[in-house]
Design a protein around this motif. Structure first.
Motif, PDB file in Angstrom:
ATOM      1  N   HIS A   1      54.954  36.427  64.589  1.00 18.69           N
ATOM      2  CA  HIS A   1      53.682  36.116  63.923  1.00 18.69           C
ATOM      3  C   HIS A   1      53.391  34.623  64.067  1.00 18.69           C
TER       4      HIS A   1
ATOM      5  N   ASP B   1      44.738  41.428  62.156  1.00 15.40           N
ATOM      6  CA  ASP B   1      45.736  41.143  63.195  1.00 15.40           C
ATOM      7  C   ASP B   1      46.825  42.214  63.266  1.00 15.40           C
ATOM      8  N   HIS B   2      46.779  43.204  62.364  1.00 14.59           N
ATOM      9  CA  HIS B   2      47.754  44.294  62.383  1.00 14.59           C
ATOM     10  C   HIS B   2      47.087  45.649  62.609  1.00 14.59           C
TER      11      HIS B   2
ATOM     12  N   SER C   1      47.425  36.247  62.738  1.00 15.67           N
ATOM     13  CA  SER C   1      46.079  35.835  62.314  1.00 15.67           C
ATOM     14  C   SER C   1      44.962  36.215  63.283  1.00 15.67           C
TER      15      SER C   1
ATOM     16  N   HIS D   1      50.280  46.408  56.867  1.00 12.29           N
ATOM     17  CA  HIS D   1      49.126  46.185  55.990  1.00 12.29           C
ATOM     18  C   HIS D   1      47.889  46.148  56.885  1.00 12.29           C
TER      19      HIS D   1
ATOM     20  N   ASP E   1      54.057  39.619  57.584  1.00 11.79           N
ATOM     21  CA  ASP E   1      53.386  38.684  56.669  1.00 11.79           C
ATOM     22  C   ASP E   1      54.015  38.583  55.279  1.00 11.79           C
TER      23      ASP E   1
HETATM   24 ZN   LIG Z   1      49.253  38.935  59.968  1.00 15.29          ZN
END
Ligand SMILES: [Zn+2]
Ligand SMILES: [Zn+2]
Length: 290
Positions: A249, A74-75, A14, A70, A177
């Motif tokens: 995560h 946060d990625h 996040s 994705h 995620d």
């Molecule tokens: Zn994430």
């Protein structure tokens, strides 16, 4: 140097959460380095990718493959600080699913990167990066040298891809995620089948890096946010014959003491069950082939 190994540069979900309370499990967002033979594979470009990039620059690494699960921040948000992108002579192949539509309605896999690095968000325009960067639409299966990468679509707002990395008989699955379908949308036959297919995608993994962000008590108030529980991650890993589950995560509101507590409870419940469970720690290295 060993033949096949991985290292966590970002374990948080996040948003980055630096501070005294997150020193051990880490505050940087999702980034995992995977090394096999002479190849460098990076999975996700959260804020952890910055320090990884500094190391790769020192090593004079000239070729990098980057898989993006994705394009949530946060990625992806660490990419503008990834030094290899600023080096002429570096060749970078970036693989991601085609999920974002550009202004003229055309799909382009590069779009999330172009939007990330443009005014007013960032002073350097993506197209001005000196490295030779090429984008590829994720296929169900791809070959990166001797490694086979399989992909699987997960349940997450906007979509998310999981990756199964197979190299010389050893298997790492990166499943970030994801909110199990039956939990999120009800236990219909269709949703249960989707959950079974996700479980089968992890079958027999030596290491499963799987997101789990909530306790079962926290989950009901966060249903539909695209994330799952420790309980489901552990149950699925057991059912799929996974050897080692590395929970990943971590929620920004869960500090080291909280995560220690959850891990201890999971291990107590597992008892002698044939599954090793850890919570991913920033800087931790896992050997697959010595
Ligand atoms: Zn994430
Ligand atoms: Zn996400």
């Amino acid at each position: 140097m060993s033949e096949y190994w991985l290292r966590f540069w970002g374990t948080r979900g996040s948003v980055a959460t630096p501070g005294q309370g997150t020193v051990r499990y880490g505050g940087n967002t999702a980034c995992v380095e995977v090394r096999y033979g002479t190849r460098v594979l990076v999975v996700d470009a959260g804020t952890g990718i910055r320090l990884l990039g500094n190391c790769l620059e020192q090593e004079s690494v000239r070729r990098v493959d980057l898989l993006i699960s994705h394009p949530h921040m946060d990625h992806l948000g660490g990419f503008p600080f990834f030094r290899p992108a600023y080096q002429a002579g570096v060749h970078m192949d970036i693989y991601l699913a085609d999920t974002v539509q550009s202004g003229n309605g055309q799909h382009t896999v590069a779009e999330p990167f172009l939007k990330l690095m443009e005014a007013p968000h960032f002073p350097v325009i993506f197209r001005d990066l000196p490295a030779d960067i090429r984008f590829h639409r994720l296929a169900p299966e791809l070959r990166l040298g001797e490694m086979t990468v399989r992909t699987h679509a997960m349940n997450h707002p906007g979509g998310c891809s999981a990756f199964r990395l197979e190299y010389r008989g050893k298997v790492v699955v990166y499943m970030s995620d994801h909110e199990p379908w039956a939990r999120a949308l009800g236990p219909t036959p269709e949703n249960l089948a989707l959950d079974r297919a996700a479980l089968e995608f992890t079958r027999g993994a030596d290491v499963l890096i799987r997101e789990a962000q909530y306790t079962s008590e926290e989950y009901p108030s966060r249903r539909g946010w695209g994330h799952g529980t420790y309980e489901d991650a552990v149950a699925d890993a057991l059912a799929a014959g996974v050897r080692k589950l590395t929970v990943f995560h971590h929620d920004p509101d869960h500090d080291d003491a909280f995560l220690d507590c959850q891990l201890a409870a999971i291990r107590r419940q597992l008892g002698q069950a044939p599954l090793e469970v850890t919570f991913a720690q920033e800087g931790e290295r896992i050997e697959l082939i010595g």
